[in-house]
Design a protein around this motif. Sequence first.
Motif, PDB file in Angstrom:
ATOM      1  N   VAL A 175       0.843  -1.191   0.000  1.00 43.48           N
ATOM      2  CA  VAL A 175       0.000   0.000   0.000  1.00 43.48           C
ATOM      3  C   VAL A 175       0.877   1.239   0.000  1.00 43.48           C
ATOM      4  O   VAL A 175       1.643   1.473   0.936  1.00 43.48           O
ATOM      5  CB  VAL A 175      -0.946   0.021   1.216  1.00 43.48           C
ATOM      6  CG1 VAL A 175      -1.766   1.304   1.227  1.00 43.48           C
ATOM      7  CG2 VAL A 175      -1.881  -1.189   1.195  1.00 43.48           C
ATOM      8  N   CYS A 176       0.815   2.010  -1.076  1.00 46.63           N
ATOM      9  CA  CYS A 176       1.496   3.296  -1.209  1.00 46.63           C
ATOM     10  C   CYS A 176       3.016   3.129  -1.231  1.00 46.63           C
ATOM     11  O   CYS A 176       3.555   2.421  -2.078  1.00 46.63           O
ATOM     12  CB  CYS A 176       1.028   4.253  -0.108  1.00 46.63           C
ATOM     13  SG  CYS A 176       1.616   5.946  -0.340  1.00 46.63           S
ATOM     14  N   GLN A 177       3.727   3.747  -0.308  1.00 42.51           N
ATOM     15  CA  GLN A 177       5.182   3.857  -0.344  1.00 42.51           C
ATOM     16  C   GLN A 177       5.927   2.537  -0.555  1.00 42.51           C
ATOM     17  O   GLN A 177       6.923   2.497  -1.280  1.00 42.51           O
ATOM     18  CB  GLN A 177       5.666   4.558   0.928  1.00 42.51           C
ATOM     19  CG  GLN A 177       7.157   4.540   1.166  1.00 42.51           C
ATOM     20  CD  GLN A 177       7.561   3.327   1.995  1.00 42.51           C
ATOM     21  OE1 GLN A 177       6.884   2.977   2.962  1.00 42.51           O
ATOM     22  NE2 GLN A 177       8.647   2.688   1.613  1.00 42.51           N
ATOM     23  N   PRO A 178       5.518   1.405   0.056  1.00 41.27           N
ATOM     24  CA  PRO A 178       6.327   0.193  -0.103  1.00 41.27           C
ATOM     25  C   PRO A 178       6.186  -0.510  -1.446  1.00 41.27           C
ATOM     26  O   PRO A 178       6.869  -1.517  -1.665  1.00 41.27           O
ATOM     27  CB  PRO A 178       5.824  -0.718   1.024  1.00 41.27           C
ATOM     28  CG  PRO A 178       4.427  -0.276   1.263  1.00 41.27           C
ATOM     29  CD  PRO A 178       4.440   1.203   1.037  1.00 41.27           C
ATOM     30  N   CYS A 179       5.345  -0.012  -2.344  1.00 42.81           N
ATOM     31  CA  CYS A 179       5.137  -0.733  -3.602  1.00 42.81           C
ATOM     32  C   CYS A 179       6.440  -0.995  -4.375  1.00 42.81           C
ATOM     33  O   CYS A 179       6.676  -2.130  -4.812  1.00 42.81           O
ATOM     34  CB  CYS A 179       4.125   0.003  -4.473  1.00 42.81           C
ATOM     35  SG  CYS A 179       2.414  -0.198  -3.900  1.00 42.81           S
TER      36      CYS A 179
END
Length: 404
Positions: free
Chosen positions: A172-176
Amino acid sequence: MFYDAYQAQQDFLAPFRGAADLARTALSDTHAGPAANYWLRCAAAAAEIFARAQMIHERPAYNIAPVRVGGRLTEVTEEVALAMPFGNLLHFRKDGVSQPRVLLAAPMAGHFATLLRGTVQALVADHDVYITDWKSARDVPLSEGRFGTDEYIDHLIAFFDHIGEGVHAIGVCQPCPSILSAAALMAEDDHPACPRSLTLMAGPVDTRINPTRVNVLANEHPLEWFEANLITSVPRRYPGAFRHVYPGFLQLSAFLTMNIARHVRAHIDLFGHILKGEMDKADANRRFYDEYFSVADLAAEFYLETVQKVFQEHHLPRGIATYRNRKINPSAIRKTSLLTVEGERDDICGLGQTMAAQDLCNSIKPFRKKHYVQPGVGHYGVFSGTRWQRQIYPMVRNTILAAE
């Protein structure tokens, strides 16, 4: 040191906030007593707004409610499955239930993983859910060493390895970009715990596409400017004393500034809800801001490397991303199913930035790949709220089931 200045301000305001909270408590009964008086209700509402206008530096509770599994209401118990220096693998355990295992990679972007509480609540009914429960860097002793993007991937691979074969992954969001990189490395190594499916939601895989204000701000200054102006040391009173961090209160301040009118309006609404005795609406507002104002510091190395590699130099989409001097090759992913999800009105991660993973993973067969844009939602609506639960989550669930 602006962290020390911030801490001094918080210390100065603490007794005033305490007094305001006492006043709110004394006047909080909206049905009888002094609060029946309109002006006293106004005072109670104003006192609460002042008392709540602060940032919290401790992780809130997840408080995941029991879920119905096979017609039976089942309790959800939190347990640390694997403890690591900068984050724990937290397991939402349900006794006597066998379901697909899912690793939910939460953002490390100034908030705690509890920001995904609603995501977990939806997933846990049908899945055996684990989450990356990242710690605030100010609570990690300096003796634990550095934490950059390589160490972030280290943690992800260790979490996958602990869960074991057959795991599914959701970023989800930043860790993609990081979870995509971890999957690529594991696929290349034929790692038994390489995820069977990979869902990427509203994540900055290629920020050159449809750049948002966040992307523009990241490119307005050279990396040295970010290091000189946004990095500070943790005050000596905390376990992570003297660690260099990007403070969570700066990240939250930036987010607030982007939508200041909306947040001011929300607090005016809270005042009105308290005044009118609309407690359900007031509680919903409180819950959101209790979470939103809970901030976590980022290790300086991780923040600066993310700015450089993801937002300024675009390492992954340009094919120059590395992990410990080893090239990251997304085309190594062949057997993993891929779902990418974006929000039509996302002002943090623009349309197309997550979908870029579809082209990078060019060895995955077309029937294993799907992209979806959710109409009418912004960034947070991709993974929380009604449309996440009713429209996006069923696709995530089906992707996992199809890959089982």
